[in-house]
Design an enzyme around this catalytic site. Sequence first.
Site, PDB file in Angstrom:
ATOM      1  CG  ASP A  12      -2.036   0.964   1.162  1.00  0.00           C
ATOM      2  OD1 ASP A  12      -2.304   1.486   0.061  1.00  0.00           O
ATOM      3  OD2 ASP A  12      -2.674   1.212   2.209  1.00  0.00           O
ATOM      4  N   GLY A  13       0.330   2.307  -0.612  1.00  0.00           N
ATOM      5  CA  GLY A  13       0.982   3.615  -0.545  1.00  0.00           C
ATOM      6  C   GLY A  13       1.547   4.110  -1.873  1.00  0.00           C
ATOM      7  N   GLY A  25      -0.013   5.438  -4.426  1.00  0.00           N
ATOM      8  CA  GLY A  25      -0.625   6.719  -4.814  1.00  0.00           C
ATOM      9  C   GLY A  25      -0.024   7.875  -4.017  1.00  0.00           C
ATOM     10  CD1 TRP A  63       7.346   6.522  -2.687  1.00  0.00           C
ATOM     11  CD2 TRP A  63       6.915   6.896  -4.847  1.00  0.00           C
ATOM     12  NE1 TRP A  63       8.544   6.555  -3.356  1.00  0.00           N
ATOM     13  CE2 TRP A  63       8.313   6.783  -4.686  1.00  0.00           C
ATOM     14  CE3 TRP A  63       6.411   7.122  -6.133  1.00  0.00           C
ATOM     15  CZ2 TRP A  63       9.208   6.902  -5.748  1.00  0.00           C
ATOM     16  CZ3 TRP A  63       7.296   7.246  -7.193  1.00  0.00           C
ATOM     17  CH2 TRP A  63       8.678   7.141  -6.992  1.00  0.00           C
ATOM     18  CG  HIS A  83      -0.080   1.896  -9.342  1.00  0.00           C
ATOM     19  ND1 HIS A  83      -0.310   1.546  -8.028  1.00  0.00           N
ATOM     20  CD2 HIS A  83      -1.194   2.593  -9.734  1.00  0.00           C
ATOM     21  CE1 HIS A  83      -1.500   2.000  -7.645  1.00  0.00           C
ATOM     22  NE2 HIS A  83      -2.047   2.643  -8.661  1.00  0.00           N
ATOM     23  CG  ASN A 111      -7.612  -2.386  -6.121  1.00  0.00           C
ATOM     24  OD1 ASN A 111      -6.655  -3.151  -6.016  1.00  0.00           O
ATOM     25  ND2 ASN A 111      -7.888  -1.479  -5.189  1.00  0.00           N
ATOM     26  NE  ARG A 136      -7.455   1.800  -6.093  1.00  0.00           N
ATOM     27  CZ  ARG A 136      -6.332   1.976  -5.432  1.00  0.00           C
ATOM     28  NH1 ARG A 136      -5.267   2.401  -6.046  1.00  0.00           N
ATOM     29  NH2 ARG A 136      -6.263   1.742  -4.148  1.00  0.00           N
ATOM     30  NE  ARG A 195      -7.984   0.622   5.237  1.00  0.00           N
ATOM     31  CZ  ARG A 195      -7.549   1.883   5.344  1.00  0.00           C
ATOM     32  NH1 ARG A 195      -7.560   2.488   6.525  1.00  0.00           N
ATOM     33  NH2 ARG A 195      -7.108   2.524   4.292  1.00  0.00           N
ATOM     34  CB  SER A 220      -7.744  -3.787   2.786  1.00  0.00           C
ATOM     35  OG  SER A 220      -7.514  -2.561   3.426  1.00  0.00           O
ATOM     36  CD  GLU A 238       2.714 -13.037  15.750  1.00  0.00           C
ATOM     37  OE1 GLU A 238       2.681 -11.847  16.120  1.00  0.00           O
ATOM     38  OE2 GLU A 238       2.261 -13.971  16.435  1.00  0.00           O
TER      39      GLU A 238
HETATM   40  C1  FPP Z   1      -2.126   0.161  -3.289  1.00  0.00           C
HETATM   41  O1  FPP Z   1      -1.606   1.464  -3.312  1.00  0.00           O
HETATM   42  C2  FPP Z   1      -1.570  -0.627  -4.386  1.00  0.00           C
HETATM   43  C3  FPP Z   1      -2.289  -1.184  -5.395  1.00  0.00           C
HETATM   44  C4  FPP Z   1      -3.741  -1.057  -5.500  1.00  0.00           C
HETATM   45  C5  FPP Z   1      -1.642  -1.930  -6.467  1.00  0.00           C
HETATM   46  C6  FPP Z   1      -0.426  -2.691  -6.079  1.00  0.00           C
HETATM   47  C7  FPP Z   1       0.452  -2.874  -7.260  1.00  0.00           C
HETATM   48  C8  FPP Z   1       1.792  -2.891  -7.263  1.00  0.00           C
HETATM   49  C9  FPP Z   1       2.588  -2.785  -6.035  1.00  0.00           C
HETATM   50  C10 FPP Z   1       2.584  -3.029  -8.495  1.00  0.00           C
HETATM   51  C11 FPP Z   1       2.739  -4.448  -8.936  1.00  0.00           C
HETATM   52  C12 FPP Z   1       1.501  -4.814  -9.609  1.00  0.00           C
HETATM   53  C13 FPP Z   1       1.241  -5.956 -10.264  1.00  0.00           C
HETATM   54  C14 FPP Z   1      -0.070  -6.045 -10.888  1.00  0.00           C
HETATM   55  C15 FPP Z   1       2.169  -7.091 -10.413  1.00  0.00           C
HETATM   56  P1  FPP Z   1      -2.614   2.667  -3.465  1.00  0.00           P
HETATM   57  O2  FPP Z   1      -2.738   2.995  -4.909  1.00  0.00           O
HETATM   58  O3  FPP Z   1      -3.914   2.345  -2.814  1.00  0.00           O
HETATM   59  O4  FPP Z   1      -1.857   3.803  -2.703  1.00  0.00           O
HETATM   60  P2  FPP Z   1      -2.529   4.989  -1.850  1.00  0.00           P
HETATM   61  O5  FPP Z   1      -3.252   4.335  -0.706  1.00  0.00           O
HETATM   62  O6  FPP Z   1      -1.355   5.787  -1.408  1.00  0.00           O
HETATM   63  O7  FPP Z   1      -3.431   5.742  -2.769  1.00  0.00           O
END
Ligand code: FPP
Length: 255
Positions: free
Chosen positions: A30-31, A33, A35, A47, A78, A81, A204, A206, A217
């Site tokens: 997570d994170g 977006g 970043w 991503h 997702n 989005r 959380r 999710s 853990e």
């Molecule tokens: C959550 O961050 C991340 C995702 C919904 C996608 C995870 C995908 C990758 C780590 C890349 C690799 C992907 C594949 C398909 C192999 P967020 O967008 O919710 O971040 P935010 O909470 O900061 O908005």
Amino acid sequence: MTASPERLQDAFDPELDRPVLPRHVGFIMDGNGRWAKARGLPRTEGHRHGLEALRRTIRHAVKIGIEYVTIFSFSSENWRRPESEVNFLMGLLRRFLRRDLSELHEANIKIKVVGERADLDPAIRVLLEDAEALTRLNTGMTLVVAFNYGARDEMVRAIRRLADDVAAGHLDPSAITEQTVTGALDTDGIPDPDLLIRTSGEMRLSNFLLWQVAYSELHFSPVLWPDFDENHFDEALDEYCGRDRRYGGLTAKVL
Ligand code: FPP
């Protein structure tokens, strides 16, 4: 103390008679977006860098000797989005499966996909199935890719499967046990995660592996996923090594 591969491989708890190293680590990545936003970049850049962090994580897990890694790469929620972001994530999965598959295969990694496949674009479904087929006989780490995955959806599909068996007279309701339910889930045959790591400071689950993490853990890291590296992974492993897992019972440490 750092979690060097040597230290972790030697880590063994004689009282519990098992290695301290987790067999299975799950990741909520997570994170991405946030970043990107912090750098004035589009979310998709987050991503893209998230995929780099994933590559680092897989290589490190192989090096340390983790047996199973599960990644939450696209949740059944997702789809809500913006279409452009959904399309980007689908493209990223395609890129990962096309460009990284040979490296994963050479590293003897077995790929297993969990989640609802029926709603996926047939081209993506074929890529996922081809990756599973190619790596089916590999004997190294298993990489479980949770794609279009939601734990409640997985449980609903498992309940339907069991209900069908009951309706067909193949299964007596009184014979349904925790093992029967476990076996009807997408993760059948995969041990429960010992450690679940979530990045970005959110605390959380999710809708990730809700049945399977009953005794896992949990490690919540404040680091945003694209910044997650080998040292952060080692910190989580160090913390795990110091935990006293009781599974509802008592261990020598507390007696
Ligand atoms: C959550 O961050 C991340 C995702 C919904 C996608 C995870 C995908 C990758 C780590 C890349 C690799 C992907 C594949 C398909 C192999 P967020 O967008 O919710 O971040 P935010 O909470 O900061 O908005």
